[in-house]
Enzyme design. Structure first.
Site, PDB file in Angstrom:
ATOM      1  N   ASP A 282       0.864  -1.165   0.000  1.00 41.83           N
ATOM      2  CA  ASP A 282       0.000   0.000   0.000  1.00 41.83           C
ATOM      3  C   ASP A 282       0.911   1.229   0.000  1.00 41.83           C
ATOM      4  O   ASP A 282       2.100   1.130   0.332  1.00 41.83           O
ATOM      5  CB  ASP A 282      -0.879  -0.036   1.256  1.00 41.83           C
ATOM      6  CG  ASP A 282      -1.695   1.221   1.434  1.00 41.83           C
ATOM      7  OD1 ASP A 282      -2.336   1.653   0.469  1.00 41.83           O
ATOM      8  OD2 ASP A 282      -1.670   1.774   2.547  1.00 41.83           O
TER       9      ASP A 282
ATOM     10  N   ASN B 139      -8.927  -1.706   3.734  1.00 43.12           N
ATOM     11  CA  ASN B 139      -8.948  -2.091   2.324  1.00 43.12           C
ATOM     12  C   ASN B 139      -7.686  -2.849   1.904  1.00 43.12           C
ATOM     13  O   ASN B 139      -7.577  -3.297   0.764  1.00 43.12           O
ATOM     14  CB  ASN B 139      -9.154  -0.866   1.427  1.00 43.12           C
ATOM     15  CG  ASN B 139      -8.007   0.119   1.486  1.00 43.12           C
ATOM     16  OD1 ASN B 139      -7.420   0.338   2.551  1.00 43.12           O
ATOM     17  ND2 ASN B 139      -7.676   0.733   0.371  1.00 43.12           N
TER      18      ASN B 139
ATOM     19  N   ASP C  66      -0.295   5.057   0.854  1.00 46.15           N
ATOM     20  CA  ASP C  66      -0.610   6.069   1.861  1.00 46.15           C
ATOM     21  C   ASP C  66      -0.564   5.473   3.260  1.00 46.15           C
ATOM     22  O   ASP C  66      -1.185   4.439   3.537  1.00 46.15           O
ATOM     23  CB  ASP C  66      -1.991   6.659   1.600  1.00 46.15           C
ATOM     24  CG  ASP C  66      -2.036   7.468   0.311  1.00 46.15           C
ATOM     25  OD1 ASP C  66      -2.938   8.299   0.175  1.00 46.15           O
ATOM     26  OD2 ASP C  66      -1.170   7.262  -0.561  1.00 46.15           O
TER      27      ASP C  66
ATOM     28  N   ARG D 282     -15.168  11.656  -2.009  1.00 44.85           N
ATOM     29  CA  ARG D 282     -14.002  12.486  -1.717  1.00 44.85           C
ATOM     30  C   ARG D 282     -13.490  13.180  -2.976  1.00 44.85           C
ATOM     31  O   ARG D 282     -13.119  14.358  -2.947  1.00 44.85           O
ATOM     32  CB  ARG D 282     -12.908  11.631  -1.073  1.00 44.85           C
ATOM     33  CG  ARG D 282     -13.243  11.224   0.355  1.00 44.85           C
ATOM     34  CD  ARG D 282     -12.195  10.322   0.965  1.00 44.85           C
ATOM     35  NE  ARG D 282     -12.235   8.985   0.371  1.00 44.85           N
ATOM     36  CZ  ARG D 282     -11.385   8.016   0.684  1.00 44.85           C
ATOM     37  NH1 ARG D 282     -10.422   8.228   1.556  1.00 44.85           N
ATOM     38  NH2 ARG D 282     -11.494   6.824   0.119  1.00 44.85           N
TER      39      ARG D 282
ATOM     40  N   GLU E  28      -2.004  10.477   4.210  1.00 45.48           N
ATOM     41  CA  GLU E  28      -3.082  10.077   3.326  1.00 45.48           C
ATOM     42  C   GLU E  28      -3.214  11.214   2.318  1.00 45.48           C
ATOM     43  O   GLU E  28      -3.696  12.302   2.646  1.00 45.48           O
ATOM     44  CB  GLU E  28      -4.388   9.875   4.101  1.00 45.48           C
ATOM     45  CG  GLU E  28      -4.381   8.694   5.059  1.00 45.48           C
ATOM     46  CD  GLU E  28      -4.428   7.359   4.334  1.00 45.48           C
ATOM     47  OE1 GLU E  28      -4.976   7.294   3.206  1.00 45.48           O
ATOM     48  OE2 GLU E  28      -3.900   6.371   4.891  1.00 45.48           O
TER      49      GLU E  28
ATOM     50  N   LYS F  86      -6.967  -4.680  -5.185  1.00 45.04           N
ATOM     51  CA  LYS F  86      -5.595  -4.928  -4.732  1.00 45.04           C
ATOM     52  C   LYS F  86      -5.299  -6.422  -4.695  1.00 45.04           C
ATOM     53  O   LYS F  86      -4.243  -6.878  -5.157  1.00 45.04           O
ATOM     54  CB  LYS F  86      -5.372  -4.328  -3.334  1.00 45.04           C
ATOM     55  CG  LYS F  86      -5.308  -2.815  -3.293  1.00 45.04           C
ATOM     56  CD  LYS F  86      -4.957  -2.341  -1.898  1.00 45.04           C
ATOM     57  CE  LYS F  86      -4.922  -0.828  -1.799  1.00 45.04           C
ATOM     58  NZ  LYS F  86      -4.390  -0.347  -0.518  1.00 45.04           N
TER      59      LYS F  86
ATOM     60  N   ASP G 135      -1.846  -0.838   5.758  1.00 42.05           N
ATOM     61  CA  ASP G 135      -2.269  -0.350   7.074  1.00 42.05           C
ATOM     62  C   ASP G 135      -3.782  -0.265   7.254  1.00 42.05           C
ATOM     63  O   ASP G 135      -4.259  -0.125   8.372  1.00 42.05           O
ATOM     64  CB  ASP G 135      -1.690   1.046   7.316  1.00 42.05           C
ATOM     65  CG  ASP G 135      -2.401   2.114   6.502  1.00 42.05           C
ATOM     66  OD1 ASP G 135      -3.035   3.001   7.094  1.00 42.05           O
ATOM     67  OD2 ASP G 135      -2.349   2.054   5.268  1.00 42.05           O
TER      68      ASP G 135
ATOM     69  N   SER H 232      -2.242   0.660  -4.657  1.00 40.73           N
ATOM     70  CA  SER H 232      -2.710   1.735  -3.792  1.00 40.73           C
ATOM     71  C   SER H 232      -4.074   2.271  -4.193  1.00 40.73           C
ATOM     72  O   SER H 232      -4.375   2.429  -5.385  1.00 40.73           O
ATOM     73  CB  SER H 232      -1.689   2.897  -3.829  1.00 40.73           C
ATOM     74  OG  SER H 232      -2.171   4.017  -3.137  1.00 40.73           O
ATOM     75  N   GLY H 233      -4.869   2.586  -3.187  1.00 37.47           N
ATOM     76  CA  GLY H 233      -6.103   3.320  -3.391  1.00 37.47           C
ATOM     77  C   GLY H 233      -5.848   4.810  -3.536  1.00 37.47           C
ATOM     78  O   GLY H 233      -6.781   5.588  -3.674  1.00 37.47           O
TER      79      GLY H 233
END
Length: 337
Positions: free
Chosen positions: A124, A284, A126, A169, A133, A258, A281, A212-213
């Site tokens: 991941d 997700n 962030d 967002r 983030e 992912k 972390d 990564s998201g």
């Protein structure tokens, strides 16, 4: 205990766990022959901590068959215990997490066969490779920080569907300029230990991927400037006239995506999942953390730490190298330190 030397830590651990030790750190730890490995991480190991750990293991019938000191520095000691006996991994892991909290150390359990260098490591970004983030940082500058932060926290706690929260967002960031993005990228703080871990993995011949998201814009910046990364999969930002549209380019990289990407990359590299690890972390990240040989929750939320197979909380990202069975002497040679 004051600052320790390798010899004094070896003598202390010998008193508590009467198995073979050497006076000086060897070129490599002993071969793993037991079914389980338990890694203890602490700033400075105390005799009382080791004795409580021994009592815990004795009470459960998990004898220690070998002990190696992987690190002995002023800021970090790492001991690897090889455990025998039958245990239920899920129950044992939760019990060890509770014990670690009581002792003020970290205890990471893993099958003995996973104490090896992976061939693929997926991360991941962030709050894992960077100390931020990104979407929250953009929102602060855009004046919608509180609104976006609350949505982010709810998503990371697993209370909101990631895709829905991501669209909400991004909608709040409509009009954010590409010029501002270019100014923010150099300011993102890299996670302590991340460059060292990624360089060591590359030296070991392990491929690395960011799943990564967050955004490809920033992942590519990290790859080009800070981190030895081979593959990137993240969300693409949609621009119109040099500013964000507030829209989303599908597919969104969520937890399921992912996990799917990890499997796809492994297949492309002709690797089994036993040769893959994942680090993250948030909630997700749990789908990909459950797939490989190791699934490391790094500085994670309580829910994630409780569900992930392994966890590292109080140390830099490079502490993961101890879970591959490497000691500081080996790591130093890899990195030319």
């Amino acid at each position: 205990m004051d600052a320790v030397t390798y010899s004094s830590l070896a003598a202390l651990s010998q008193q508590v766990f009467p198995v073979s030790h050497t006076d000086n750190m060897p070129d490599s730890p002993a071969a793993v022959t037991a079914p389980w490995c338990l890694t203890l991480l602490a700033e400075c190991v105390q005799e009382a901590q080791l004795r409580q750990l021994k009592a815990f293991l004795d009470n459960r019938g998990w004898p220690v068959r070998g002990l190696d000191i992987l690190a002995c520095r002023p800021d970090c000691s790492a001991l690897r215990l090889q455990l025998d006996g039958e245990l239920d991994f899920h129950d044992a892991r939760l019990a060890l997490l509770e014990l670690a909290g009581e002792l003020g150390v970290e205890l990471t359990l893993q099958p003995g066969g996973t104490q090896r260098t992976p061939r693929l490591a997926c991360f991941d970004m962030d709050s894992t490779l960077i100390q931020a983030e990104v979407i929250d940082e953009l929102a602060k500058i855009a004046g919608v920080g509180d609104q976006v932060a609350e949505i982010t926290l709810a998503a990371m706690r697993g209370e909101l569907d990631f895709q829905q929260s991501f669209r909400k967002r991004m909608g709040l960031l409509k009009g954010f300029t590409e010029t501002s993005l270019a100014e923010i990228a150099p300011q993102l703080p890299v996670m302590p230990g991340a460059p060292r871990l990624l360089r060591a993995l590359r030296a070991l011949g392990c491929k690395t991927a960011i799943l990564s998201g967050g955004f490809t814009y920033f992942a590519n910046y990290l790859k080009d400037n800070h981190l030895a990364v081979d593959v990137i999969h993240a969300n693409q930002l949609e621009f119109d006239g040099g500013a964000l549209t507030g829209g989303v380019i599908d597919p969104i990289v969520d937890g399921a995506r992912k996990a799917s990407l990890l499997q796809e990359i492994a297949e492309e590299m002709h690797l089994s999942l036993e040769q893959v690890i994942a680090v993250g972390d948030g909630a997700n990240d749990l789908p990909m953390l459950s797939l490989g040989a190791l699934g490391i929750a790094f500085h994670a939320k309580p829910k994630v730490r409780a569900e992930a197979p392994q966890a590292i909380d109080g140390f830099g990202l490079d502490a993961a190298l101890y879970l591959f069975g490497l000691n500081d002497r080996q790591i130093g040679k890899l990195l030319g330190e």
